[in-house]
Scaffold this active site. Structure first.
Site, mmCIF file in Angstrom:
data_model
loop_
_atom_site.group_PDB
_atom_site.id
_atom_site.type_symbol
_atom_site.label_atom_id
_atom_site.label_comp_id
_atom_site.label_asym_id
_atom_site.label_seq_id
_atom_site.Cartn_x
_atom_site.Cartn_y
_atom_site.Cartn_z
ATOM 1 N N HIS A 263 -3.349 0.652 17.117
ATOM 2 C CA HIS A 263 -3.602 2.091 17.110
ATOM 3 C C HIS A 263 -5.042 2.329 17.523
ATOM 4 O O HIS A 263 -5.945 1.610 17.086
ATOM 5 C CB HIS A 263 -3.370 2.698 15.713
ATOM 6 C CG HIS A 263 -3.697 4.161 15.691
ATOM 7 N ND1 HIS A 263 -2.787 5.112 16.088
ATOM 8 C CD2 HIS A 263 -4.839 4.831 15.395
ATOM 9 C CE1 HIS A 263 -3.354 6.317 16.012
ATOM 10 N NE2 HIS A 263 -4.593 6.168 15.597
ATOM 11 N N ASP B 265 4.467 13.290 7.340
ATOM 12 C CA ASP B 265 3.258 13.452 8.153
ATOM 13 C C ASP B 265 3.382 14.633 9.116
ATOM 14 O O ASP B 265 2.388 15.273 9.416
ATOM 15 C CB ASP B 265 2.958 12.173 8.945
ATOM 16 C CG ASP B 265 1.657 12.303 9.734
ATOM 17 O OD1 ASP B 265 0.623 12.575 9.093
ATOM 18 O OD2 ASP B 265 1.676 12.191 10.967
ATOM 19 N N ARG C 123 -2.747 20.542 8.511
ATOM 20 C CA ARG C 123 -4.153 20.114 8.636
ATOM 21 C C ARG C 123 -4.780 20.708 9.891
ATOM 22 O O ARG C 123 -5.927 21.134 9.892
ATOM 23 C CB ARG C 123 -4.226 18.588 8.728
ATOM 24 C CG ARG C 123 -4.052 17.894 7.395
ATOM 25 C CD ARG C 123 -3.838 16.412 7.601
ATOM 26 N NE ARG C 123 -4.968 15.741 8.203
ATOM 27 C CZ ARG C 123 -4.886 14.616 8.904
ATOM 28 N NH1 ARG C 123 -3.715 14.020 9.072
ATOM 29 N NH2 ARG C 123 -5.958 14.051 9.412
ATOM 30 N N SER D 243 -1.965 9.254 7.406
ATOM 31 C CA SER D 243 -1.214 9.727 8.570
ATOM 32 C C SER D 243 -0.965 8.573 9.553
ATOM 33 O O SER D 243 0.163 8.337 9.991
ATOM 34 C CB SER D 243 -2.014 10.855 9.239
ATOM 35 O OG SER D 243 -1.471 11.211 10.465
ATOM 36 N N LYS E 23 2.797 5.805 9.652
ATOM 37 C CA LYS E 23 3.663 5.722 10.837
ATOM 38 C C LYS E 23 3.716 4.299 11.373
ATOM 39 O O LYS E 23 4.776 3.810 11.766
ATOM 40 C CB LYS E 23 3.171 6.692 11.916
ATOM 41 C CG LYS E 23 3.456 8.152 11.539
ATOM 42 C CD LYS E 23 2.876 9.139 12.525
ATOM 43 C CE LYS E 23 1.390 9.220 12.454
ATOM 44 N NZ LYS E 23 0.757 10.399 12.998
HETATM 45 N N1 URA Z 1 -3.720 10.605 14.599
HETATM 46 C C1 URA Z 1 -2.777 10.752 13.640
HETATM 47 O O1 URA Z 1 -1.625 10.408 13.848
HETATM 48 N N2 URA Z 1 -3.156 11.277 12.459
HETATM 49 C C2 URA Z 1 -4.409 11.665 12.187
HETATM 50 O O2 URA Z 1 -4.670 12.123 11.106
HETATM 51 C C3 URA Z 1 -5.383 11.520 13.204
HETATM 52 C C4 URA Z 1 -5.009 10.977 14.399
#
Ligand code: URA
Length: 440
Positions: free
Chosen positions: A84, A163, A170, A185, A189
């Site tokens: 990521h 999320d 958010r 978050s 995932k």
């Molecule tokens: N990417 C995400 O999936 N969540 C976040 O909070 C920030 C970047």
């Protein structure tokens, strides 16, 4: 869950006492099923954003969000990996990382996002390939990875649905930049992919969300901690993000740049970053005994065409016509969308290239359609930049340093911004690598 219960959680967060674990779990489930008042969720998010929560609570939140939807399970997940990135300008790594690692023997069930703010998203980039389908269910992702070892799919409601709503709220309540919320978050995932190992690229610099090294390292520590508590072997790399990555910025242009790397003919800067990430995962999964051997594996699959072939196979599995996929990997410019105009920007002085302002280029590209301002904006894939010199190269007055791919006319202010985006030095530049530090 009713608002009174959420109120209890809010006061626990506000008073820095431990959140009731059962209530927190109920809260996550109610968010995932949308059976909760949005105002109450907003209050909770604001409390977490303002006061923070403990490492243990962040971990519980992450685990709860991970299990709020489907979790892909593997008979043996020791070779199941992903990466990521917190987002950069020209950051096209996922497009190369998945096929390179698949060609090396790892499995990559990658979930990716769309562009966020000034940074591009992997899904937008892939969707500039005619026919490429990123809407895969968890079952389809698993099947494709079992058959060809990689896929890249868009985040969807089946995975970590809690999320989806939290992120949307958010976004409109200015509570995005909270360490525990970002951690939960992202890691929820990734954990739902059933990973054995994960590498995180935390960008740091003027064109990154985290501009200070200490902030980037705090985020890295938080994410590494949460992922490890879920049993995922995780390393974070903090990398420099002032200067655009590689030669290409923009959605279809970054596909072009990625294919050039997979053809073993790409930018050294792009190859350096993707190699760091692949190398880390090859060593973590013990597929390579050392970074040097990992490097040899990566060079091998780029030199013999197996990584490029994997990319082509992934395109075909995800909806691209086989003849188009074949042409894409041979002559990508013919397949990918092209802008109406390409304007060459010439240097006004001579000197060594010390900086190219990635943020300025990203902002201009976004204004011309490469990125979104509202969640339902569509993007124009062909908009972007080709950057000709590398950092440290000497360029002469009048030499072209940038090609702007655009459809609308360039106004005077934008032309001034473009001319100011390059900084030259009279003296040679000391070259530095992208890697700043590592957290494991
Ligand atoms: N990417 C995400 O999936 N969540 C976040 O909070 C920030 C970047």
């Amino acid at each position: 869950m009713n608002s009174d219960d959420v109120e209890i959680l809010v006061s626990q967060v506000t008073n820095s006492t431990k959140m009731d674990a059962n209530l927190l779990q109920q809260f996550i489930e109610s968010v995932a099923s949308h059976k909760i008042e949005l105002g109450a969720v907003e209050k909770w998010l604001r409390a977490v954003h303002a006061n923070g929560i403990s490492v243990e609570e962040t971990s519980q939140l992450t685990k709860g969000m991970m299990h709020s939807g489907e979790v892909i399970s593997w008979l043996d997940n020791s070779l199941v990996v992903d990466k990521h990135s917190t987002g950069g300008v020209g950051d096209k790594m996922s497009l190369m990382l998945a096929p390179i690692l698949a060609a090396c023997g790892l499995k990559v069930p990658m979930l990716a996002g769309r562009g966020l703010g000034h940074t591009g998203g992997t899904i937008d980039k892939l969707e500039s390939i005619p026919g490429f389908n990123c809407s895969l269910s968890p079952v389809e992702m698993k099947k494709q990875v079992e058959e060809i070892s990689c896929c890249i799919a868009a985040q969807n409601d089946a995975i970590a649905p809690a999320d989806g709503l939290l992120y949307a709220i958010r976004d409109v309540t200015d509570t995005i930049d909270s360490l525990p919320l970002i951690t939960a978050s992202i890691i929820s995932k990734k954990a739902a992919e059933g990973l054995g190992a994960l590498v995180l690229d935390v960008k740091c610099g003027a064109a990154a969300f985290m501009q200070r090294q200490s902030d980037a390292e705090d985020l890295a520590k938080s994410m590494v901690g949460a992922a490890k508590r879920l049993g995922i072997n995780t390393v974070a790399q903090i990398t420099q993000m002032d200067y655009p990555i590689g030669r290409f910025v923009g959605n279809s242009l970054e596909v072009l740049g990625s294919i050039k790397v997979l053809q073993n003919n790409g930018s050294a800067d792009t190859l350096e970053i993707v190699s760091f990430q692949c190398q880390e995962l090859l060593v973590m999964t013990k597929l390579a005994d050392s970074p040097e051997l990992a490097r040899e594996m990566i060079s091998g699959v780029l030199a013999d065409g197996t990584a490029l072939e994997k990319f082509k196979q992934m395109c075909v599995y995800q909806g691209v016509r086989p003849d188009i996929a074949q042409q894409l990997v041979q002559e990508p410019e013919i397949v990918l969308p092209q802008s109406a105009m390409v304007t060459e920007i010439k240097s006004e002085e001579s000197g060594y290239v010390s900086e190219i302002d990635a943020m300025a280029l990203a902002v201009i590209a976004r204004r011309h359609g490469a990125g979104r301002f509202a969640i339902d904006d569509s993007i124009i894939p062909e908009i972007g930049f080709e950057i000709l010199p590398n950092r440290g190269d000497y360029i002469s007055e009048g030499e072209v340093w940038l090609a702007f791919h655009h459809n609308d006319d360039i106004d005077e202010d934008t032309m001034i911004e473009l001319n100011q985006a390059i900084h030259l030095s009279g003296k040679p530049i000391q070259q530095t690598g992208r890697l700043i530090s590592k957290i494991s």
